[in-house]
Write a protein that holds these residues in place. Structure first.
Motif, PDB file in Angstrom:
ATOM      1  N   MET A   1       0.844  -1.194   0.000  1.00 42.56           N
ATOM      2  CA  MET A   1       0.000   0.000   0.000  1.00 42.56           C
ATOM      3  C   MET A   1       0.879   1.244   0.000  1.00 42.56           C
ATOM      4  N   GLN A   2       0.525   2.191  -0.863  1.00 47.82           N
ATOM      5  CA  GLN A   2       1.237   3.462  -0.922  1.00 47.82           C
ATOM      6  C   GLN A   2       0.428   4.524  -0.170  1.00 47.82           C
ATOM      7  N   TRP A   3       1.127   5.348   0.592  1.00 50.73           N
ATOM      8  CA  TRP A   3       0.474   6.291   1.499  1.00 50.73           C
ATOM      9  C   TRP A   3       0.735   7.733   1.102  1.00 50.73           C
ATOM     10  N   THR A   4      -0.266   8.569   1.340  1.00 57.17           N
ATOM     11  CA  THR A   4      -0.063  10.011   1.359  1.00 57.17           C
ATOM     12  C   THR A   4       0.043  10.443   2.816  1.00 57.17           C
ATOM     13  N   LEU A   5       1.157  11.062   3.152  1.00 59.29           N
ATOM     14  CA  LEU A   5       1.374  11.532   4.518  1.00 59.29           C
ATOM     15  C   LEU A   5       0.950  12.991   4.628  1.00 59.29           C
ATOM     16  N   VAL A   6       0.205  13.291   5.662  1.00 56.78           N
ATOM     17  CA  VAL A   6      -0.206  14.658   5.967  1.00 56.78           C
ATOM     18  C   VAL A   6       0.590  15.116   7.184  1.00 56.78           C
ATOM     19  N   ILE A   7       1.359  16.169   7.015  1.00 57.14           N
ATOM     20  CA  ILE A   7       2.255  16.642   8.076  1.00 57.14           C
ATOM     21  C   ILE A   7       1.886  18.079   8.434  1.00 57.14           C
ATOM     22  N   PRO A   8       1.477  18.324   9.674  1.00 62.34           N
ATOM     23  CA  PRO A   8       1.089  19.685  10.071  1.00 62.34           C
ATOM     24  C   PRO A   8       2.290  20.489  10.576  1.00 62.34           C
ATOM     25  N   VAL A   9       2.382  21.722  10.140  1.00 61.67           N
ATOM     26  CA  VAL A   9       3.457  22.612  10.601  1.00 61.67           C
ATOM     27  C   VAL A   9       2.821  23.914  11.056  1.00 61.67           C
ATOM     28  N   LYS A  10       2.908  24.197  12.348  1.00 61.32           N
ATOM     29  CA  LYS A  10       2.323  25.433  12.874  1.00 61.32           C
ATOM     30  C   LYS A  10       3.220  26.619  12.528  1.00 61.32           C
ATOM     31  N   PRO A  11       2.724  27.853  12.652  1.00 57.78           N
ATOM     32  CA  PRO A  11       3.584  29.013  12.408  1.00 57.78           C
ATOM     33  C   PRO A  11       4.880  28.908  13.194  1.00 57.78           C
ATOM     34  N   LEU A  12       5.990  29.072  12.506  1.00 58.48           N
ATOM     35  CA  LEU A  12       7.294  28.826  13.128  1.00 58.48           C
ATOM     36  C   LEU A  12       7.537  29.715  14.343  1.00 58.48           C
ATOM     37  N   ALA A  13       7.011  30.919  14.334  1.00 62.74           N
ATOM     38  CA  ALA A  13       7.218  31.836  15.456  1.00 62.74           C
ATOM     39  C   ALA A  13       6.575  31.325  16.736  1.00 62.74           C
ATOM     40  N   LEU A  14       5.599  30.425  16.595  1.00 59.49           N
ATOM     41  CA  LEU A  14       4.886  29.902  17.758  1.00 59.49           C
ATOM     42  C   LEU A  14       5.339  28.494  18.136  1.00 59.49           C
ATOM     43  N   ALA A  15       6.227  27.929  17.360  1.00 56.18           N
ATOM     44  CA  ALA A  15       6.565  26.516  17.510  1.00 56.18           C
ATOM     45  C   ALA A  15       7.577  26.279  18.630  1.00 56.18           C
ATOM     46  N   LYS A  16       7.441  25.126  19.247  1.00 57.08           N
ATOM     47  CA  LYS A  16       8.432  24.570  20.171  1.00 57.08           C
ATOM     48  C   LYS A  16       8.704  25.466  21.385  1.00 57.08           C
ATOM     49  N   SER A  17       7.652  25.978  21.987  1.00 56.13           N
ATOM     50  CA  SER A  17       7.812  26.818  23.170  1.00 56.13           C
ATOM     51  C   SER A  17       8.400  26.035  24.340  1.00 56.13           C
ATOM     52  N   ARG A  18       8.182  24.741  24.393  1.00 58.62           N
ATOM     53  CA  ARG A  18       8.708  23.929  25.496  1.00 58.62           C
ATOM     54  C   ARG A  18      10.213  23.710  25.392  1.00 58.62           C
ATOM     55  N   LEU A 104       1.415  12.436  10.175  1.00 63.61           N
ATOM     56  CA  LEU A 104       2.739  12.249  10.768  1.00 63.61           C
ATOM     57  C   LEU A 104       3.188  13.547  11.414  1.00 63.61           C
ATOM     58  N   ASN A 105       3.756  13.456  12.614  1.00 67.96           N
ATOM     59  CA  ASN A 105       4.275  14.649  13.277  1.00 67.96           C
ATOM     60  C   ASN A 105       5.398  15.280  12.464  1.00 67.96           C
ATOM     61  N   ALA A 106       5.548  16.589  12.594  1.00 70.92           N
ATOM     62  CA  ALA A 106       6.591  17.321  11.868  1.00 70.92           C
ATOM     63  C   ALA A 106       7.887  17.418  12.650  1.00 70.92           C
ATOM     64  N   ASP A 107       7.902  16.877  13.874  1.00 74.99           N
ATOM     65  CA  ASP A 107       9.095  17.027  14.724  1.00 74.99           C
ATOM     66  C   ASP A 107       9.757  15.676  14.986  1.00 74.99           C
ATOM     67  N   LEU A 108      10.095  15.000  13.881  1.00 76.85           N
ATOM     68  CA  LEU A 108      10.768  13.698  13.958  1.00 76.85           C
ATOM     69  C   LEU A 108      12.105  13.800  13.223  1.00 76.85           C
TER      70      LEU A 108
END
Length: 212
Positions: A1-18, A104-108
């Protein structure tokens, strides 16, 4: 099976606050972009992956990830992560109703294509399936076979929520790179120990990371 991956990326200025204890405000957007670039590049190299759709309204992220070969889907609902994923999955299915879709997560940043393919091959045995993150609380991958809704429930306790939704939990060994998302400094150290992609390696080199 071939997959289409959907990867969400939030606005970079708001990303990875932790990651504030590890990366200064001025460095976090670049680090988040590097994570996404290495994730998308590795995903596109996966044998089980047909294509990648990135859902984002960040102009820089859109340009950089499109340059790698991803198609960009605007976050039209503006209703948060799960709404964005459902919207992007709907756009994929509108173009090809028979698509197998995975979020799929964007932080891998340590993602390895053979490990991703192994997870996707295992997921193909079920109508819907998911892979827990390294912490055992969240989710890094959620899949839906052709004709089935994705029904994303990412966020706090998403492992439990995806299980409650009827998705099958994938219990696989030796797929650490698909499970190691990065939210904290400890997560970043774990990803670096696995071996990250070139963009994350370059971005992380500008940080002072205890233990590295």
């Amino acid at each position: 099976m071939q997959w289409t991956l959907v990867i969400p990326v939030k606005p970079l200025a708001l990303a990875k606050s932790r990651l504030a204890d590890t990366a200064a405000d001025g460095l976090r957007p670049g680090l988040a972009l590097a994570f996404a670039q290495d994730t998308v590049a590795a995903a596109l190299a996966g044998e089980a992956v047909r294509d990648v759709a990135v859902v984002t309204d960040d102009a820089l992220a859109g340009r950089e990830l499109a340059a790698l070969g991803a198609r960009i889907v605007a976050d039209e609902p503006g209703g948060g992560l799960n709404a964005a994923l459902a919207h992007a999955a709907g756009m994929v299915r509108a173009a090809d109703a028979g698509s197998a879709v995975a979020a799929l997560n964007a932080d891998l940043p340590a993602l390895r294509p053979p490990e991703l393919s192994r997870v996707l091959d295992a997921a193909a045995e079920f109508p819907r399936a998911f892979l827990p993150d390294a912490a055992g609380i969240g989710t890094t991958l959620l899949t839906a076979a052709p004709g089935l809704e994705l029904l994303p429930a990412f966020g706090v306790d998403s492992r439990a929520r995806h299980g409650a939704s009827g998705a099958v939990e994938l219990r696989l060994d030796a797929v650490d790179s698909v499970r190691q998302d990065v939210d904290t400094g400890d997560d970043l150290r774990a990803a670096l120990a696995l071996g990250v992609g070139p963009r994350t390696a370059a971005a992380a080199a500008r940080l002072l990371i205890p233990g590295q």
